[in-house]
Design a protein around this motif. Structure first.
Motif, PDB file in Angstrom:
ATOM      1  N   LEU A 138       0.823  -1.210   0.000  1.00  0.00           N
ATOM      2  CA  LEU A 138       0.000   0.000   0.000  1.00  0.00           C
ATOM      3  C   LEU A 138       0.856   1.260   0.000  1.00  0.00           C
ATOM      4  O   LEU A 138       0.520   2.253  -0.641  1.00  0.00           O
ATOM      5  CB  LEU A 138      -0.939  -0.005   1.218  1.00  0.00           C
ATOM      6  N   ARG A 139       1.985   1.214   0.731  1.00  0.00           N
ATOM      7  CA  ARG A 139       2.884   2.363   0.731  1.00  0.00           C
ATOM      8  C   ARG A 139       3.500   2.575  -0.650  1.00  0.00           C
ATOM      9  O   ARG A 139       3.786   3.704  -1.054  1.00  0.00           O
ATOM     10  CB  ARG A 139       3.991   2.175   1.771  1.00  0.00           C
ATOM     11  N   ALA A 140       3.712   1.480  -1.375  1.00  0.00           N
ATOM     12  CA  ALA A 140       4.289   1.579  -2.716  1.00  0.00           C
ATOM     13  C   ALA A 140       3.303   2.123  -3.741  1.00  0.00           C
ATOM     14  O   ALA A 140       3.710   2.505  -4.843  1.00  0.00           O
ATOM     15  CB  ALA A 140       4.795   0.209  -3.163  1.00  0.00           C
ATOM     16  N   GLN A 141       2.033   2.150  -3.395  1.00  0.00           N
ATOM     17  CA  GLN A 141       0.988   2.679  -4.282  1.00  0.00           C
ATOM     18  C   GLN A 141       0.258   3.810  -3.556  1.00  0.00           C
ATOM     19  O   GLN A 141      -0.845   3.629  -3.036  1.00  0.00           O
ATOM     20  CB  GLN A 141       0.000   1.571  -4.678  1.00  0.00           C
ATOM     21  N   PRO A 142       0.858   5.001  -3.480  1.00  0.00           N
ATOM     22  CA  PRO A 142       0.240   6.102  -2.728  1.00  0.00           C
ATOM     23  C   PRO A 142      -1.169   6.411  -3.226  1.00  0.00           C
ATOM     24  O   PRO A 142      -1.411   6.538  -4.422  1.00  0.00           O
ATOM     25  CB  PRO A 142       1.179   7.283  -3.007  1.00  0.00           C
ATOM     26  N   GLY A 143      -2.104   6.521  -2.293  1.00  0.00           N
ATOM     27  CA  GLY A 143      -3.466   6.894  -2.642  1.00  0.00           C
ATOM     28  C   GLY A 143      -4.336   5.756  -3.112  1.00  0.00           C
ATOM     29  O   GLY A 143      -5.515   5.974  -3.417  1.00  0.00           O
ATOM     30  N   LEU A 144      -3.800   4.538  -3.186  1.00  0.00           N
ATOM     31  CA  LEU A 144      -4.606   3.434  -3.712  1.00  0.00           C
ATOM     32  C   LEU A 144      -5.839   3.191  -2.851  1.00  0.00           C
ATOM     33  O   LEU A 144      -6.959   3.091  -3.373  1.00  0.00           O
ATOM     34  CB  LEU A 144      -3.763   2.160  -3.816  1.00  0.00           C
ATOM     35  N   LEU A 145      -5.661   3.087  -1.539  1.00  0.00           N
ATOM     36  CA  LEU A 145      -6.802   2.801  -0.669  1.00  0.00           C
ATOM     37  C   LEU A 145      -7.841   3.919  -0.688  1.00  0.00           C
ATOM     38  O   LEU A 145      -9.039   3.642  -0.851  1.00  0.00           O
ATOM     39  CB  LEU A 145      -6.316   2.528   0.761  1.00  0.00           C
ATOM     40  N   PRO A 146      -7.438   5.215  -0.549  1.00  0.00           N
ATOM     41  CA  PRO A 146      -8.451   6.272  -0.676  1.00  0.00           C
ATOM     42  C   PRO A 146      -9.156   6.257  -2.028  1.00  0.00           C
ATOM     43  O   PRO A 146     -10.368   6.488  -2.107  1.00  0.00           O
ATOM     44  CB  PRO A 146      -7.643   7.560  -0.492  1.00  0.00           C
ATOM     45  N   GLY A 147      -8.394   5.987  -3.097  1.00  0.00           N
ATOM     46  CA  GLY A 147      -9.012   5.938  -4.421  1.00  0.00           C
ATOM     47  C   GLY A 147     -10.057   4.852  -4.530  1.00  0.00           C
ATOM     48  O   GLY A 147     -11.140   5.057  -5.094  1.00  0.00           O
ATOM     49  N   VAL A 148      -9.748   3.687  -3.973  1.00  0.00           N
ATOM     50  CA  VAL A 148     -10.691   2.567  -3.994  1.00  0.00           C
ATOM     51  C   VAL A 148     -11.945   2.907  -3.198  1.00  0.00           C
ATOM     52  O   VAL A 148     -13.076   2.562  -3.599  1.00  0.00           O
ATOM     53  CB  VAL A 148     -10.015   1.299  -3.436  1.00  0.00           C
TER      54      VAL A 148
END
Length: 397
Positions: free
Chosen positions: A232-242
């Motif tokens: 998740l840290r390697a993909q900034p914003g992934l969780l908020p985007g989802v």
């Protein structure tokens, strides 16, 4: 499928003005081609309508669904029409973003809501063409990007891109959302997907593309031995985007349900319009009746069109189309073919399925420019003639 992780650009600023200007300069030929094709369609429509004693402006702004969007902009939700057979058509069937923009623009300018809708559509169609160019350029080079934008403009039902309808606005939001996924801008993808979900029911296809792409991205990193937190840290914003992605679509669906007093309220509204999903049974029956009756040629044309759409989708997948585009294009195609009611709307419902055109764009990009533009010009002329004939006849329901 292309690896999403390799396409992503984590940490890149979400809004880089110099880069955006450079991107717009690169997209200028595609936008010029798109505008020229759409202008040809409007000129042919104006000439045809005048000869037929009709007003081209009325055909674009004040018929069919455009009237319903304008009513929502002017009066809000709650308008219904009862048909002689007892069916009730409610404007709750129409998603709110386009009428919201119509209302806002008409409040800020001298434009009527109907004309504001036309302006929104024209600007959105240019934004969609830019997104299509950017996608094609990223995946297959500049010539493929230009070809993709031009082919989308020259679709047989391309005239809808110039009407006060929501297809152009939806395609712009969906295409930029998926481009954001390809470039690792997950928060932007979530915001744009949420807005697409406020535009058309098929916004669910964009949500599916974002969610599945995010899940596969994390799964690939986990398979490589990366822990979930590190992934998740390697993909900034992934969780908020989802989390942001489904808010628009779900919000309107739940709001209509609350207003109707039923969780399935929106589905009930669509059912009263004769819409819904039955796995394609009704559409298959309709095509069979065409083939077995006096309208054999029309039925054969429908069958060929459906076969071509499915072949283009499979061709794109075999060519390694990135996962977000494959999921989105496949879902739009599936929803269009399995919906019942208003069979004449099928081509219009598939207008946002631009990934289906990628194999054709890639093929055109390999041709000599003179040959490629000759083909595009002929297709554009056919599209212009068909669009004028269509709107001066039965038109899009």
């Amino acid at each position: 499928m292309n690896d999403l992780a390799s396409a992503a650009v984590p940490g890149r600023p979400p809004c880089d003005v110099p880069a955006a200007r450079a991107a717009l300069r690169r997209a200028a030929p595609a936008l010029a081609a798109f505008a020229a094709i759409r202008l040809l369609g409007l000129v042919v429509l104006a000439v045809w309508s005048t000869a037929d004693g009709k007003d081209w402006h009325t055909l674009l702004t004040a018929r069919w669904d455009a009237l319903w969007y304008t009513r929502v902009a002017e009066q809000g939700y709650g308008y219904t029409v009862q048909l002689p057979n007892g069916d009730v058509h409610s404007n709750l069937a129409f998603f709110p973003l386009l009428p919201w923009l119509e209302r806002g623009l008409s409040a800020l300018t001298p434009l009527s809501p109907a004309d504001a809708g036309l302006v929104v559509t024209w600007l959105a169609s240019l934004a969609a063409a830019w997104a299509l160019y950017a996608t094609g350029e990223r995946l297959h080079g500049q010539r493929a990007g230009i070809a993709l934008a031009a082919l989308w403009a020259a679709l047989p039902v391309g005239i809808v891109q110039s009407m006060a309808y929501s297809e152009a606005l939806f395609t712009a939001l969906a295409a930029w959302s998926l481009y954001a996924v390809l470039t690792g801008r997950w928060v932007w993808a979530g915001v744009l997907t949420s807005l697409a979900g406020l535009t058309r029911p098929v916004g669910a296809a964009v949500v599916a593309a974002v969610w599945i792409s995010a899940a596969v991205t994390l799964w690939r990193q986990r398979a490589g031995g990366v822990r979930l937190r590190a992934a998740l840290r390697a993909q900034p914003g992934l969780l908020p985007g989802v989390l942001l992605a489904p808010l628009g679509w779900c919000g309107f669906f739940l709001w209509v349900g609350a207003r109707q007093g039923s969780f399935t309220g929106y589905l009930d509204v669509q059912g009263n319009w004769g819409n819904g999903f039955d796995g394609g049974i009704a559409f298959g029956t309709f095509v069979w009746h065409q083939l077995s009756g006096p309208a054999f040629a029309a039925g054969l044309g429908l069958l060929v069109g459906v076969g071509l759409a499915i072949w283009l989708y499979l061709r794109g997948v075999r060519q390694g189309q990135p996962l977000p585009l494959a999921v989105y294009g496949g879902t739009v195609l599936l929803l269009a073919l399995t919906a019942k009611g208003y069979f004449g709307s099928k081509p219009r419902l598939m207008l946002p399925a631009y990934p289906l055109l990628l194999p054709l764009a890639v093929g055109l990009a390999r041709w000599r420019p003179v040959r490629a533009w000759l083909v595009v010009g002929l297709v554009a002329a056919g599209s212009a003639a068909y669009g004028a004939f269509w709107l001066n006849g039965s038109g899009p329901p």
